[in-house]
Design a protein around this motif. Structure first.
Motif, PDB file in Angstrom:
ATOM      1  N   LEU A 130     -13.533  -3.052  -2.420  1.00 46.01           N
ATOM      2  CA  LEU A 130     -13.069  -1.894  -2.270  1.00 46.01           C
ATOM      3  C   LEU A 130     -12.168  -2.774  -1.759  1.00 46.01           C
ATOM      4  CD1 LEU A 130     -12.220   0.625  -3.930  1.00 46.01           C
ATOM      5  CD2 LEU A 130     -12.592   2.047  -1.732  1.00 46.01           C
ATOM      6  N   ASP A 131     -10.763  -2.877  -1.845  1.00 49.38           N
ATOM      7  CA  ASP A 131     -10.223  -3.183  -1.019  1.00 49.38           C
ATOM      8  C   ASP A 131      -9.102  -2.281  -0.110  1.00 49.38           C
ATOM      9  OD1 ASP A 131      -8.060  -4.304   0.971  1.00 49.38           O
ATOM     10  OD2 ASP A 131      -6.974  -5.776  -1.209  1.00 49.38           O
ATOM     11  N   VAL A 132      -9.321  -1.973   1.784  1.00 51.81           N
ATOM     12  CA  VAL A 132      -8.753  -1.073   1.377  1.00 51.81           C
ATOM     13  C   VAL A 132      -7.936  -1.104   2.699  1.00 51.81           C
ATOM     14  CG1 VAL A 132     -10.863   0.636   1.296  1.00 51.81           C
ATOM     15  CG2 VAL A 132     -10.530  -0.289   3.481  1.00 51.81           C
ATOM     16  N   THR A 133      -7.596  -2.184   2.732  1.00 48.53           N
ATOM     17  CA  THR A 133      -6.804  -2.966   4.109  1.00 48.53           C
ATOM     18  C   THR A 133      -5.665  -2.184   3.330  1.00 48.53           C
ATOM     19  OG1 THR A 133      -5.893  -4.996   2.453  1.00 48.53           O
ATOM     20  CG2 THR A 133      -7.480  -5.004   4.093  1.00 48.53           C
ATOM     21  N   VAL A 134      -4.148  -1.543   4.160  1.00 46.30           N
ATOM     22  CA  VAL A 134      -3.172  -1.662   3.792  1.00 46.30           C
ATOM     23  C   VAL A 134      -1.646  -2.545   4.563  1.00 46.30           C
ATOM     24  CG1 VAL A 134      -1.161  -0.053   4.427  1.00 46.30           C
ATOM     25  CG2 VAL A 134      -3.717   0.747   4.493  1.00 46.30           C
ATOM     26  N   PRO A 135      -1.263  -3.425   3.838  1.00 46.15           N
ATOM     27  CA  PRO A 135      -0.320  -4.826   4.184  1.00 46.15           C
ATOM     28  C   PRO A 135       0.208  -4.261   5.499  1.00 46.15           C
ATOM     29  CG  PRO A 135      -0.688  -4.442   1.942  1.00 46.15           C
ATOM     30  CD  PRO A 135      -1.157  -3.352   2.622  1.00 46.15           C
ATOM     31  N   GLY A 136       0.095  -5.333   6.331  1.00 47.05           N
ATOM     32  CA  GLY A 136       1.231  -5.037   7.787  1.00 47.05           C
ATOM     33  C   GLY A 136      -0.019  -4.326   8.644  1.00 47.05           C
TER      34      GLY A 136
END
Ligand SMILES: [Fe+2]
Length: 265
Positions: free
Chosen positions: A118-124
């Protein structure tokens, strides 16, 4: 089935130190060599984010050079220090990665355990999130194979660790995630990175653990006003050992050469 989890190597361009302190590239190479030397060898390696430090193309080139030494296949997810487009370009030969949007995926053909990332990253940004679409994707993906023992992998952990400077950048929406996980009893473990320390707790009715970094450790300071710091503690990785009759046993493995072996008594 044996799965090694390496996390947060923070690879830098050739010849550059991580945080001007440690040679994270050499430390990642040492981690890979130690995983390769395990007997039996792991079937699979999970790389749980922050694979590079600044997200630049030359860091990803160095990462791929280091990973070329790894003797077994790897599944990768980005962390907050990765850059989504450069990450995707660097792993264009990893067909399980989706072509656009968040890097969610499920891989079930590597052995009895299914890996759901699950990609929980928020770009930036440095914190993580589980928005409604991510929660729906996870719910549907887990519902598709309700009897397959499953590891859910994500970068930022979804709980307050008690270390204040880590909790500023946790994965938000922990309640939403816990609600989804609690509906799927086949989830044997949630595995995370990000915090550069080993932690474990019960979450959404299953067990969750975080992996140490192959580079530096973030300081364990539990006072609410504690100031952020890191230490060069012995780096480490996790080894997840699946046996159907036992379950999933997670080992903590320090990286390095240590005194011994001595006779067991
Ligand atoms: Fe990290």
């Amino acid at each position: 089935m044996l799965i090694a989890q390496l996390s947060d190597p923070h690879v830098r361009p050739e010849g550059m130190l991580y945080q001007d302190v440690v040679d994270s590239n050499a430390m990642f190479a040492a981690a890979i060599a130690q995983v390769n030397a395990l007997d039996p060898r792991p079937d699979l390696v999970l790389l749980s984010g922050d694979l590079v430090d600044k997200g630049t193309a030359d860091e990803y080139r160095m990462l791929r050079r280091l990973l070329a030494a790894l003797a077994m296949p790897a599944l990768v997810i980005p962390g907050n220090h990765d850059e989504r487009a450069a990450f995707r370009a660097a792993f264009a030969d990893h067909p399980y990665l989706p072509g656009e949007g968040p890097l969610h995926y499920a891989v079930g053909d590597r052995g009895p355990l299914r890996i759901v990332a699950l990609d929980v990253t928020v770009p930036g940004l440095h914190h993580g999130e589980v928005d409604e679409r991510a929660a729906l994707w996870l719910d549907e993906t887990l519902a598709a194979e309700p009897r397959r023992p499953t590891i859910v992998m994500m970068h930022q952990p979804p709980f307050e660790s008690g270390v204040p400077y880590l909790d500023a950048y946790l994965c938000r929406d922990g309640g939403r995630l816990a609600h989804v996980i609690s509906r799927h009893g086949q989830v044997e473990r949630i595995v995370c990175g990000h915090v550069h320390r080993f932690m474990q707790l019960r979450f959404g009715g299953t067990m969750l653990c975080t992996a140490p970094s192959t580079a530096t450790a973030i300081a364990l300071r539990l006072k609410p006003d504690a100031r952020p710091a890191s230490h060069v503690e012995p780096p480490a990785f996790l080894l997840h050992h699946w046996r159907p009759e036992i379950g999933l046993v997670t080992h903590f493995m320090p990286i390095g050469a240590f005194p011994g072996p001595y006779p067991f008594a």
